[in-house]
Design a protein around this motif. Structure first.
Motif, PDB file in Angstrom:
ATOM      1  N   HIS A 180       0.844  -1.193   0.000  1.00 21.68           N
ATOM      2  CA  HIS A 180       0.000   0.000   0.000  1.00 21.68           C
ATOM      3  C   HIS A 180       0.889   1.257   0.000  1.00 21.68           C
ATOM      4  O   HIS A 180       1.974   1.241   0.579  1.00 21.68           O
ATOM      5  CB  HIS A 180      -0.884  -0.028   1.256  1.00 21.68           C
ATOM      6  CG  HIS A 180      -1.857   1.092   1.373  1.00 21.68           C
ATOM      7  ND1 HIS A 180      -1.530   2.296   1.968  1.00 21.68           N
ATOM      8  CD2 HIS A 180      -3.147   1.213   0.969  1.00 21.68           C
ATOM      9  CE1 HIS A 180      -2.588   3.098   1.923  1.00 21.68           C
ATOM     10  NE2 HIS A 180      -3.579   2.463   1.323  1.00 21.68           N
ATOM     11  N   TYR A 231     -21.799   3.333   3.470  1.00 21.69           N
ATOM     12  CA  TYR A 231     -21.123   3.815   2.263  1.00 21.69           C
ATOM     13  C   TYR A 231     -22.140   4.321   1.236  1.00 21.69           C
ATOM     14  O   TYR A 231     -21.967   5.390   0.638  1.00 21.69           O
ATOM     15  CB  TYR A 231     -20.289   2.675   1.692  1.00 21.69           C
ATOM     16  CG  TYR A 231     -19.533   3.005   0.429  1.00 21.69           C
ATOM     17  CD1 TYR A 231     -18.382   3.798   0.479  1.00 21.69           C
ATOM     18  CD2 TYR A 231     -19.944   2.495  -0.805  1.00 21.69           C
ATOM     19  CE1 TYR A 231     -17.669   4.083  -0.685  1.00 21.69           C
ATOM     20  CE2 TYR A 231     -19.228   2.772  -1.956  1.00 21.69           C
ATOM     21  CZ  TYR A 231     -18.103   3.562  -1.896  1.00 21.69           C
ATOM     22  OH  TYR A 231     -17.395   3.842  -3.047  1.00 21.69           O
ATOM     23  N   THR A 238     -15.689  16.840   8.954  1.00 21.91           N
ATOM     24  CA  THR A 238     -14.556  16.525   8.065  1.00 21.91           C
ATOM     25  C   THR A 238     -13.312  16.252   8.898  1.00 21.91           C
ATOM     26  O   THR A 238     -12.565  15.291   8.637  1.00 21.91           O
ATOM     27  CB  THR A 238     -14.294  17.697   7.096  1.00 21.91           C
ATOM     28  OG1 THR A 238     -15.532  18.075   6.503  1.00 21.91           O
ATOM     29  CG2 THR A 238     -13.307  17.302   6.008  1.00 21.91           C
ATOM     30  N   ALA A 241      -9.107   8.508   9.718  1.00 18.27           N
ATOM     31  CA  ALA A 241      -8.246   7.892   8.703  1.00 18.27           C
ATOM     32  C   ALA A 241      -6.834   7.703   9.248  1.00 18.27           C
ATOM     33  O   ALA A 241      -6.209   6.654   9.058  1.00 18.27           O
ATOM     34  CB  ALA A 241      -8.225   8.751   7.433  1.00 18.27           C
ATOM     35  N   ALA A 295     -17.326  12.749   1.409  1.00 17.10           N
ATOM     36  CA  ALA A 295     -16.312  12.324   0.436  1.00 17.10           C
ATOM     37  C   ALA A 295     -15.111  11.712   1.150  1.00 17.10           C
ATOM     38  O   ALA A 295     -14.576  10.678   0.722  1.00 17.10           O
ATOM     39  CB  ALA A 295     -15.876  13.519  -0.414  1.00 17.10           C
ATOM     40  N   ALA A 296     -14.705  12.326   2.262  1.00 18.40           N
ATOM     41  CA  ALA A 296     -13.560  11.796   3.017  1.00 18.40           C
ATOM     42  C   ALA A 296     -13.891  10.428   3.611  1.00 18.40           C
ATOM     43  O   ALA A 296     -13.046   9.520   3.617  1.00 18.40           O
ATOM     44  CB  ALA A 296     -13.164  12.776   4.121  1.00 18.40           C
ATOM     45  N   ARG A 311     -16.132   8.244   2.451  1.00 22.60           N
ATOM     46  CA  ARG A 311     -16.171   7.250   1.355  1.00 22.60           C
ATOM     47  C   ARG A 311     -14.758   6.840   0.947  1.00 22.60           C
ATOM     48  O   ARG A 311     -14.468   5.669   0.708  1.00 22.60           O
ATOM     49  CB  ARG A 311     -16.950   7.794   0.153  1.00 22.60           C
ATOM     50  CG  ARG A 311     -18.464   7.616   0.321  1.00 22.60           C
ATOM     51  CD  ARG A 311     -19.241   8.271  -0.808  1.00 22.60           C
ATOM     52  NE  ARG A 311     -19.081   7.633  -2.118  1.00 22.60           N
ATOM     53  CZ  ARG A 311     -19.847   6.633  -2.565  1.00 22.60           C
ATOM     54  NH1 ARG A 311     -20.812   6.152  -1.810  1.00 22.60           N
ATOM     55  NH2 ARG A 311     -19.658   6.130  -3.767  1.00 22.60           N
ATOM     56  N   ALA A 312     -13.866   7.835   0.866  1.00 27.31           N
ATOM     57  CA  ALA A 312     -12.476   7.524   0.495  1.00 27.31           C
ATOM     58  C   ALA A 312     -11.830   6.610   1.541  1.00 27.31           C
ATOM     59  O   ALA A 312     -11.091   5.680   1.195  1.00 27.31           O
ATOM     60  CB  ALA A 312     -11.677   8.819   0.346  1.00 27.31           C
ATOM     61  N   LEU A 313     -12.126   6.855   2.816  1.00 24.37           N
ATOM     62  CA  LEU A 313     -11.553   5.998   3.867  1.00 24.37           C
ATOM     63  C   LEU A 313     -12.107   4.573   3.778  1.00 24.37           C
ATOM     64  O   LEU A 313     -11.360   3.601   3.907  1.00 24.37           O
ATOM     65  CB  LEU A 313     -11.826   6.597   5.253  1.00 24.37           C
ATOM     66  CG  LEU A 313     -11.412   5.717   6.449  1.00 24.37           C
ATOM     67  CD1 LEU A 313      -9.938   5.319   6.378  1.00 24.37           C
ATOM     68  CD2 LEU A 313     -11.692   6.441   7.763  1.00 24.37           C
ATOM     69  N   GLU A 328     -13.122   3.094   1.090  1.00 25.63           N
ATOM     70  CA  GLU A 328     -12.534   2.454  -0.098  1.00 25.63           C
ATOM     71  C   GLU A 328     -11.081   2.045   0.155  1.00 25.63           C
ATOM     72  O   GLU A 328     -10.670   0.921  -0.129  1.00 25.63           O
ATOM     73  CB  GLU A 328     -12.618   3.402  -1.298  1.00 25.63           C
ATOM     74  CG  GLU A 328     -14.047   3.567  -1.805  1.00 25.63           C
ATOM     75  CD  GLU A 328     -14.227   4.808  -2.689  1.00 25.63           C
ATOM     76  OE1 GLU A 328     -13.212   5.413  -3.105  1.00 25.63           O
ATOM     77  OE2 GLU A 328     -15.395   5.181  -2.941  1.00 25.63           O
ATOM     78  N   ASP A 329     -10.313   2.986   0.702  1.00 29.49           N
ATOM     79  CA  ASP A 329      -8.890   2.718   0.939  1.00 29.49           C
ATOM     80  C   ASP A 329      -8.728   1.665   2.038  1.00 29.49           C
ATOM     81  O   ASP A 329      -7.953   0.713   1.902  1.00 29.49           O
ATOM     82  CB  ASP A 329      -8.213   4.039   1.347  1.00 29.49           C
ATOM     83  CG  ASP A 329      -6.699   3.952   1.251  1.00 29.49           C
ATOM     84  OD1 ASP A 329      -6.190   3.052   0.552  1.00 29.49           O
ATOM     85  OD2 ASP A 329      -6.022   4.790   1.879  1.00 29.49           O
TER      86      ASP A 329
END
Ligand SMILES: [Zn+2]
Length: 495
Positions: A57, A327, A342, A349, A389-390, A392-394, A396-397
């Motif tokens: 990663h 999600y 945020t 994260a 958005a943050a 969702r990104a967390l 996914e990652d």
């Protein structure tokens, strides 16, 4: 923070430092395919899959070479071949093929290299010859043995000394060795057994020498990480160390870090067939959701023994649904509210990865994702687009590095989920009980399990099952629409 790992050799957690900058070479002991693999085998391979993903990663950024061997000649596969009236090659192909199907279903990536012992006989014979030449091995009437007393550090990994190990050790009647702890490097063939030529007569390698020879040949020694199940510490890994390190410069180690995954137990009190004790992995994975099993494993510390129970798989099914719904809900948030939310997600994260850094604490890291899922109603209420958005990104990652990203993408559930009639769901559950092990899902979750099973059946070209599942849904008024992107939506209208 940076990655810290527990090392069985030192009994301590320490910062991980690769031997060569930017590269990790790891070797994990693989399967001896002589019978159906079960879920216990899967647990440790799944952990090393997560470790490998995290090393590669961007947070760590290593180029990883992952080797996992196949012990394709062994007393057990020879016995299985005799029992089943097949060749050893057929036994290995059959059971290894099924094991790999199971690994794929669980989302475990293919090894970079998958050496089969019988394809590396030359390297194995060379290494045995070196051990004989240096006085670490001796030849007898039935093969070649390693002389454990020739290696003073024996017992270092399992933290036991030779005297302790000798208690209760016996020489079996059919073994011509000098000392009870000595172990076979080469076994001369009995009539009818598979065999390869060697300076000591035709025969086959012992199990332990295969790993020493193939890790040296394919990765070079020393390498960074050696892994396997907890049950391999002794004697298998102790013996690998004795063989490999006897031929290395003094005080050097075969591997810098030794890692061992905890064992899996089944709930002894219930012993229900649906739980899969002794059940072939493929059958178990056909009835339970493989993603729920993956999440369940991740929610337990990798070194701890784990008990597989009805309650645990039931909770994992709900957990998969909860993450997916959180999600999905975030996708609809696009406003400008909620700056402090945020900040909360950005902190989460950082905490996710810091937790993983502490000896691959996947349980704690998954816990962080649930904290985020619990914040989703607030994000929705505040219409906080940046936080959404943050988050969702967390998801996914984070789920991606854990190999569980499919939780977020495989089915898109829409509309009317709350309106599904429980009576219809109960009928659906009963009608499909033989094909799917339902366990703890919400009514909408039951529908999604059926849709996932149908999509899996289509992928496997089992169209009879796929049609049966679709028809069972249709009988309860649940209509599916397949999207161009591979997703499936559903509505629960109709009679
Ligand atoms: Zn091994």
């Amino acid at each position: 923070m940076s990655l810290r790992l527990y090392n069985t050799l030192t009994h301590a957690v320490a910062p991980f430092v690769p031997i060569v900058d930017g590269e990790v070479r790891m070797y994990v002991c693989g399967l001896t395919p002589s019978a159906e693999a079960h879920l216990g085998h899967a647990r440790s391979f799944l952990f090393f899959d997560v470790l490998r993903r995290y090393l590669a990663h961007p947070r760590n950024g290593y180029h990883v070479t992952y080797v996992q061997n196949v012990t394709d000649i062994d007393d057990r596969s020879i016995a299985a071949a005799q029992n089943e009236g097949a060749s050893v090659e057929e036994i290995v192909a059959k059971y290894y093929g099924r094991f790999k199907d199971g690994m794929r279903a669980l989302g475990v990536r293919e090894p970079d290299l998958e050496p089969h012992a019988t394809q590396h006989i030359d390297a194995i014979v060379d290494m045995i010859a070196e051990l004989v030449a240096t006085g670490h091995a001796y030849v007898t009437g039935d093969g070649v043995y390693y002389a454990v007393k020739s290696f003073p550090r024996y017992g270092e990994l399992s933290h036991r000394n030779v005297d302790e190990l000798l208690v209760g050790a016996r020489i079996a009647e059919n073994e011509q060795k000098n000392d009870p702890l000595d172990f076979a490097l080469w076994k001369l063939a009995k009539p009818g057994e598979p065999q390869w030529p060697s300076p000591w007569g035709s025969g086959r390698p012992g199990w332990h020498i295969e790993c020493s020879a193939m890790s040296r040949e394919l990765l070079g020694v020393p390498f960074d990480i050696h892994g396997g199940g907890y049950d391999l510490i002794f004697p298998h890994h102790e013996n690998e160390i004795a063989q490999s390190e006897a031929l290395m410069p003094p005080h050097s180690h075969l591997a810098n870090v030794w890692m061992h995954g905890g064992l899996l137990n089944f709930d002894g009190r219930k012993m229900s067939k649906s739980l899969g004790n002794f059940e072939p992995l493929g059958v178990l994975l056909g009835r339970h959701d493989p993603l729920a099993i993956r999440l369940l494993f991740l929610q337990t510390g990798y070194r701890k023994p784990m008990n597989f129970t009805e309650d645990a798989i039931s909770a994992a099914n709900s957990a998969v649904e909860k993450l997916r719904r959180a999600y999905d809900a975030l996708a609809k948030v696009s406003g400008t509210g909620g700056d402090e939310l945020t900040a909360t997600i950005i902190a989460a994260a950082a905490r996710f990865f810091d937790t993983l850094d502490e000896d691959m604490n996947t349980a704690g890291a998954v816990g962080v994702l649930f904290d985020v899922a619990n914040t989703v109603p607030k994000i929705v209420a505040a219409d906080a687009g940046a936080a959404a958005a943050a988050a969702r990104a967390l998801f996914e990652d984070g789920l991606g590095v854990l190999g569980a990203g499919d939780i977020l993408t495989r089915t898109v559930a829409v509309a009317a989920a709350a309106d599904v009639d429980p009576v219809k769901i109960e009928r659906l559950r009963t009608a499909l009980a033989d094909a799917i092990a339902f366990n703890g899902e919400s009514p909408a979750g039951v529908v999604e399990r059926v849709i996932d099973a149908r999509n899996a059946a289509r992928k496997a070209r089992d169209f009879a099952l796929a049609d049966r599942l679709r028809n069972a849904l249709a009988a309860e008024g649940i209509v599916l629409t397949d999207g161009k992107d591979g997703s499936t939506t559903w509505t629960a209208g109709g009679a």
